[in-house]
Design an enzyme around this catalytic site. Structure first.
Site, PDB file in Angstrom:
ATOM      1  N   ARG A 289       0.094   5.718  -1.735  1.00 24.94           N
ATOM      2  CA  ARG A 289      -0.654   6.792  -1.261  1.00 24.94           C
ATOM      3  C   ARG A 289      -0.597   7.095   0.177  1.00 24.94           C
ATOM      4  O   ARG A 289       0.010   6.135   0.875  1.00 24.94           O
ATOM      5  CB  ARG A 289      -2.187   6.831  -1.479  1.00 24.94           C
ATOM      6  CG  ARG A 289      -2.531   6.676  -3.207  1.00 24.94           C
ATOM      7  CD  ARG A 289      -4.124   6.594  -3.306  1.00 24.94           C
ATOM      8  NE  ARG A 289      -4.425   5.380  -2.585  1.00 24.94           N
ATOM      9  CZ  ARG A 289      -5.861   5.355  -2.268  1.00 24.94           C
ATOM     10  NH1 ARG A 289      -6.724   6.513  -2.329  1.00 24.94           N
ATOM     11  NH2 ARG A 289      -6.559   4.144  -1.858  1.00 24.94           N
TER      12      ARG A 289
ATOM     13  N   GLY B 216       0.756  -1.180  -0.037  1.00 26.06           N
ATOM     14  CA  GLY B 216       0.044  -0.180   0.081  1.00 26.06           C
ATOM     15  C   GLY B 216       1.034   1.286   0.049  1.00 26.06           C
ATOM     16  O   GLY B 216       0.640   2.088   0.653  1.00 26.06           O
TER      17      GLY B 216
ATOM     18  N   ILE C 108      -5.221  10.810  10.908  1.00 29.85           N
ATOM     19  CA  ILE C 108      -3.946  11.145  10.328  1.00 29.85           C
ATOM     20  C   ILE C 108      -4.657  11.733   8.892  1.00 29.85           C
ATOM     21  O   ILE C 108      -5.567  11.193   8.296  1.00 29.85           O
ATOM     22  CB  ILE C 108      -3.225  10.259   9.890  1.00 29.85           C
ATOM     23  CG1 ILE C 108      -2.759   9.268  11.312  1.00 29.85           C
ATOM     24  CG2 ILE C 108      -2.031  10.390   9.150  1.00 29.85           C
ATOM     25  CD1 ILE C 108      -2.024  10.104  12.159  1.00 29.85           C
TER      26      ILE C 108
ATOM     27  N   VAL D 147      -2.665  -7.804  -2.889  1.00 34.65           N
ATOM     28  CA  VAL D 147      -2.130  -8.599  -1.650  1.00 34.65           C
ATOM     29  C   VAL D 147      -3.117  -9.201  -0.879  1.00 34.65           C
ATOM     30  O   VAL D 147      -2.756 -10.191  -0.169  1.00 34.65           O
ATOM     31  CB  VAL D 147      -1.045  -7.921  -0.942  1.00 34.65           C
ATOM     32  CG1 VAL D 147      -0.052  -7.496  -1.830  1.00 34.65           C
ATOM     33  CG2 VAL D 147      -1.769  -6.547  -0.455  1.00 34.65           C
TER      34      VAL D 147
ATOM     35  N   SER E 143      -3.867   0.413  14.221  1.00 31.85           N
ATOM     36  CA  SER E 143      -4.974   1.686  14.272  1.00 31.85           C
ATOM     37  C   SER E 143      -5.179   1.806  15.566  1.00 31.85           C
ATOM     38  O   SER E 143      -5.560   0.794  16.439  1.00 31.85           O
ATOM     39  CB  SER E 143      -6.010   1.613  13.269  1.00 31.85           C
ATOM     40  OG  SER E 143      -6.844   2.877  13.752  1.00 31.85           O
TER      41      SER E 143
ATOM     42  N   ALA F   6     -11.822  -4.688  14.452  1.00 32.66           N
ATOM     43  CA  ALA F   6     -11.676  -5.988  14.241  1.00 32.66           C
ATOM     44  C   ALA F   6     -10.428  -6.612  13.338  1.00 32.66           C
ATOM     45  O   ALA F   6      -9.429  -7.327  14.307  1.00 32.66           O
ATOM     46  CB  ALA F   6     -12.715  -7.081  14.114  1.00 32.66           C
TER      47      ALA F   6
ATOM     48  N   TYR G 254     -13.412  -2.988  10.685  1.00 31.72           N
ATOM     49  CA  TYR G 254     -12.121  -2.250  10.740  1.00 31.72           C
ATOM     50  C   TYR G 254     -11.266  -2.525  12.120  1.00 31.72           C
ATOM     51  O   TYR G 254     -10.267  -2.708  11.933  1.00 31.72           O
ATOM     52  CB  TYR G 254     -12.123  -0.601  10.335  1.00 31.72           C
ATOM     53  CG  TYR G 254     -10.796   0.073  10.341  1.00 31.72           C
ATOM     54  CD1 TYR G 254     -10.241   0.104   9.003  1.00 31.72           C
ATOM     55  CD2 TYR G 254     -10.285   0.864  11.294  1.00 31.72           C
ATOM     56  CE1 TYR G 254      -8.974   0.842   8.673  1.00 31.72           C
ATOM     57  CE2 TYR G 254      -9.333   1.561  11.115  1.00 31.72           C
ATOM     58  CZ  TYR G 254      -8.349   1.518   9.860  1.00 31.72           C
ATOM     59  OH  TYR G 254      -7.340   2.280   9.760  1.00 31.72           O
TER      60      TYR G 254
END
Length: 255
Positions: free
Chosen positions: A20, A17, A196, A71, A150, A165, A163
Site C-alpha cells: 500500500r 510494507g 503524503i 517483520v 519522516s 522517536a 512515531y
C-alpha cells in the site's frame, strides 16, 4: 527502451510494507524502470495480490513477488529475508525499509503497548530485515539501502512522540550504517516524507487537513509517487556518490 529509460534494469529490490501507499508506489516504479521486486506485507493480502496481478500483466518479463510476514518479529523477518533472496535467485541490489505504523496519542495518555508497537514496527523491523540482508548486498559489488524516515523524525510533531522517536532512530541508524558499509560499495540513505496522500493522511479530518496545507509552502500534500521517484533515483547509478544523507520531501514544510 534505452538504458536511461530503464535506469534500474536488472536490479533486484526487496521492499518492506510494499502492498500500500509509499511502498506500493516504490514497487510499481521499480518494476517500470526495469527491476525485479520481492515485497512484504502483513495485513494487506488482497492489496498485495492485486498489485502483483497488475504488475505481472504490465511487465511479464520481470519478477514481482508478494511475501507475507511480520517483520517486526525477528523470526518472521528472517524468514521473510530468506524467502525474498530465494525469489530473487539469491542476489540483492536494493533494500527499501518502508514498513511502518503510527499511533497518534498525547504522550501522557500513551500506553506502553502503543509505544512498543510503533517502535518495534518502524525501528525494530528495519534492524530485523537489514541484518540478514546487509551481507548479500555487499556481494554484488554495489548495493543500496534506503530507509523511509519522516519529517517528524527530523523536527518532531505533537501527539507523535513514539512515531517521531522511531523515525529519529532510523536517521541515526542510516548515518551509522552508511559509514560502516561505504567501503563495501553499499550506500545507505534515508528519505523523510512530510504530509503524503496515504491511508494515514486520509484519516485526517478535512478541516485539519486544510489547515495543514496552509503550513506547507507548496500548499498541498505530496503523493506516494513523489516519494517513489526519489527512492528510485537513490537506487540508481545516478546517486552512486550519495550516502549517509537524509532527504526531506515535504513541499518545504520546514525550510
Amino acid at each position: 527502451m534505452t538504458t536511461d529509460e530503464l535506469p534500474l534494469r536488472g536490479r533486484r529490490f526487496v521492499v518492506t510494507g510494499g502492498a500500500r501507499g509509499i511502498g506500493a508506489a516504490v514497487v510499481r516504479l521499480a518494476l517500470a524502470q526495469g527491476a525485479d521486486v520481492a515485497f512484504g506485507y502483513h495485513r494487506s493480502a488482497d492489496q498485495a495480490d492485486a498489485l502483483c496481478d497488475e504488475l505481472h500483466a504490465a511487465y511479464p518479463d520481470r519478477r514481482c513477488t508478494a511475501l507475507h510476514g511480520r517483520v517486526s518479529d525477528s523470526t518472521g523477518a528472517e524468514k521473510f529475508a530468506a524467502a525474498a533472496l530465494d525469489c530473487l535467485s539469491g542476489g540483492l541490489d536494493v533494500l527499501v525499509n518502508n514498513a511502518g505504523v503510527n499511533q497518534d496519542v498525547v504522550f501522557a495518555r500513551m500506553r506502553r503497548e502503543q509505544w512498543d508497537e510503533v517502535v518495534d514496527t518502524n525501528l525494530g523491523s528495519m534492524f530485523n530485515v537489514t541484518r540478514p540482508l546487509v551481507m548479500p548486498l555487499t556481494k554484488g559489488g554495489k548495493g543500496t539501502i534506503i530507509n523511509i524516515a519522516s519529517a517528524s523524525g527530523l523536527h518532531g510533531a505533537p501527539g507523535q512522540t513514539a512515531y517521531s522517536a522511531s523515525k529519529s532512530g532510523i536517521i541515526g541508524f542510516t548515518k551509522a550504517l552508511a559509514k560502516e558499509v561505504a567501503g563495501r560499495a553499499v550506500t545507505v540513505n534515508a528519505v523523510a516524507p512530510g504530509f503524503i496522500h496515504t491511508d494515514m493522511t486520509d484519516m485526517i479530518p478535512p478541516p485539519q487537513a486544510c489547515h495543514l496545507k496552509t503550513l506547507i509552502p507548496t500548499g498541498e500534500f505530496g503523493s506516494a509517487d513523489d516519494v517513489a521517484a526519489l527512492v528510485c533515483f537513490l537506487a540508481s547509478d545516478r546517486a552512486r556518490y550519495i550516502t549517509g544523507q537524509v532527504i526531506e520531501i515535504s513541499g518545504g514544510l520546514v525550510i
